[in-house]
Design a protein around this motif. Structure first.
Motif, mmCIF file in Angstrom:
data_model
loop_
_atom_site.group_PDB
_atom_site.id
_atom_site.type_symbol
_atom_site.label_atom_id
_atom_site.label_comp_id
_atom_site.label_asym_id
_atom_site.label_seq_id
_atom_site.Cartn_x
_atom_site.Cartn_y
_atom_site.Cartn_z
ATOM 1 N N ILE A 118 0.807 -1.227 0.000
ATOM 2 C CA ILE A 118 0.000 0.000 0.000
ATOM 3 C C ILE A 118 0.838 1.273 0.000
ATOM 4 N N GLN A 119 2.139 1.159 0.139
ATOM 5 C CA GLN A 119 2.973 2.347 0.238
ATOM 6 C C GLN A 119 2.816 3.263 -0.969
ATOM 7 N N SER A 120 2.816 2.692 -2.163
ATOM 8 C CA SER A 120 2.684 3.519 -3.367
ATOM 9 C C SER A 120 1.324 4.214 -3.420
ATOM 10 N N ASP A 121 0.276 3.564 -2.873
ATOM 11 C CA ASP A 121 -1.048 4.198 -2.821
ATOM 12 C C ASP A 121 -0.972 5.523 -2.074
ATOM 13 N N PHE A 122 -0.414 5.457 -0.865
ATOM 14 C CA PHE A 122 -0.405 6.648 -0.027
ATOM 15 C C PHE A 122 0.591 7.686 -0.520
ATOM 16 N N GLU A 123 1.707 7.240 -1.045
ATOM 17 C CA GLU A 123 2.660 8.200 -1.607
ATOM 18 C C GLU A 123 2.019 8.968 -2.765
ATOM 19 N N THR A 124 1.261 8.268 -3.593
ATOM 20 C CA THR A 124 0.572 8.922 -4.707
ATOM 21 C C THR A 124 -0.478 9.905 -4.210
ATOM 22 N N MET A 125 -1.280 9.498 -3.230
ATOM 23 C CA MET A 125 -2.322 10.386 -2.708
ATOM 24 C C MET A 125 -1.720 11.612 -2.026
ATOM 25 N N ILE A 126 -0.632 11.409 -1.294
ATOM 26 C CA ILE A 126 0.034 12.524 -0.621
ATOM 27 C C ILE A 126 0.597 13.504 -1.646
ATOM 28 N N ASN A 127 1.240 12.983 -2.685
ATOM 29 C CA ASN A 127 1.784 13.841 -3.742
ATOM 30 C C ASN A 127 0.678 14.600 -4.472
ATOM 31 N N ASN A 128 -0.427 13.917 -4.735
ATOM 32 C CA ASN A 128 -1.549 14.573 -5.409
ATOM 33 C C ASN A 128 -2.097 15.727 -4.568
ATOM 34 N N ARG A 129 -2.216 15.493 -3.268
ATOM 35 C CA ARG A 129 -2.716 16.553 -2.390
ATOM 36 C C ARG A 129 -1.747 17.738 -2.365
ATOM 37 N N ASN A 130 -0.459 17.444 -2.272
ATOM 38 C CA ASN A 130 0.538 18.519 -2.244
ATOM 39 C C ASN A 130 0.503 19.342 -3.532
ATOM 40 N N GLU A 131 0.362 18.663 -4.669
ATOM 41 C CA GLU A 131 0.290 19.362 -5.943
ATOM 42 C C GLU A 131 -0.961 20.234 -6.034
ATOM 43 N N MET A 132 -2.082 19.697 -5.544
ATOM 44 C CA MET A 132 -3.326 20.451 -5.577
ATOM 45 C C MET A 132 -3.233 21.693 -4.693
ATOM 46 N N GLU A 133 -2.665 21.514 -3.503
ATOM 47 C CA GLU A 133 -2.530 22.649 -2.591
ATOM 48 C C GLU A 133 -1.595 23.704 -3.167
ATOM 49 N N LYS A 134 -0.560 23.266 -3.869
ATOM 50 C CA LYS A 134 0.358 24.215 -4.495
ATOM 51 C C LYS A 134 -0.339 25.004 -5.598
ATOM 52 N N LEU A 135 -1.157 24.316 -6.392
ATOM 53 C CA LEU A 135 -1.900 25.005 -7.447
ATOM 54 C C LEU A 135 -2.845 26.053 -6.866
ATOM 55 N N VAL A 136 -3.502 25.690 -5.785
ATOM 56 C CA VAL A 136 -4.424 26.628 -5.140
ATOM 57 C C VAL A 136 -3.659 27.834 -4.607
ATOM 58 N N MET A 137 -2.520 27.571 -3.966
ATOM 59 C CA MET A 137 -1.723 28.666 -3.413
ATOM 60 C C MET A 137 -1.169 29.559 -4.528
ATOM 61 N N ASP A 138 -0.714 28.957 -5.611
ATOM 62 C CA ASP A 138 -0.197 29.745 -6.739
ATOM 63 C C ASP A 138 -1.285 30.632 -7.327
#
Length: 202
Positions: free
Chosen positions: A173-193
């Motif tokens: 399951i490690q890749s599942d959570f790493e992917t979800m965490i990265n997706n959230r970080n990218e989304m938050e960065k887009l919102v902040m930008d």
């Protein structure tokens, strides 16, 4: 015995019966099992099966990879969420003992109480795992023990999952959570930008 200790004792006893029955009924179809903590002084037994995951994904999602992970780990999409609650009658009564919420409590006190609850849920799952409950008739390394709390980010969820599962189970399951965490970080960065862009225009 204080309220927390009493709660842990009752939850351990009733969870042992409920999870034994869940494993008997669903066996190797299980991929996750544990608790959903709503944050409002209540919890539900939580599990999902591969068959239910595939069915929900096919019926309610758009066949995107990210959607599959969301369906896989989003508790609200687990058809079984309300099942087996009848095993937790005494646990429910013990939960009510904590309903006398102190509305004058500081945010730090509220956070401490939240952590107390989550720590009890962790301890119960670890005790049951030490008893060998999640190895009876199923492959322990193919099942994830989890406590999925309301409105909690994937980073926090995964840190808890890592504490209560063996490394051999985490590799699935490690890749599942790493992917979800990265997706959230990218989304938050887009919102902040976008926010910063708007601020510059104004």
């Amino acid at each position: 015995m204080n309220k927390i200790e009493n709660f842990e004792d009752i939850l351990y006893r009733e969870s042992k019966l409920a999870f034994t029955k869940i494993i008997q009924d669903h066996g190797c179809e299980l991929y996750v099992i544990g608790f959903y903590f709503t944050g409002s002084y209540s919890l539900l037994p939580m599990f999902n099966t591969l068959s239910d995951l595939k069915k929900v994904f096919a019926e309610e999602y758009d066949n995107e990879d990210d959607d599959f992970l969301f369906a896989k780990w989003n508790v609200s999409d687990f058809p079984s969420l309300e099942m087996y609650s009848e095993y937790f009658n005494d646990t429910e009564e013990a939960c009510y003992e904590f309903d006398d919420i102190d509305y004058t409590a500081s945010s730090e006190q509220v956070d401490d109480q939240w952590e107390q609850w989550l720590n009890v849920l962790e301890k119960v799952l670890i005790r049951l795992d030490s008893d060998g409950l999640f190895s009876k008739g199923i492959n322990r390394n193919k099942i994830t023990l989890a406590i999925l709390a309301y409105d909690e980010e994937e980073t926090v969820q995964f840190e808890r999952i890592k504490r209560i599962n063996p490394p051999a189970a985490l590799k699935y399951i490690q890749s599942d959570f790493e992917t979800m965490i990265n997706n959230r970080n990218e989304m938050e960065k887009l919102v902040m930008d976008e926010y910063e862009r708007i601020q510059q225009i104004q």
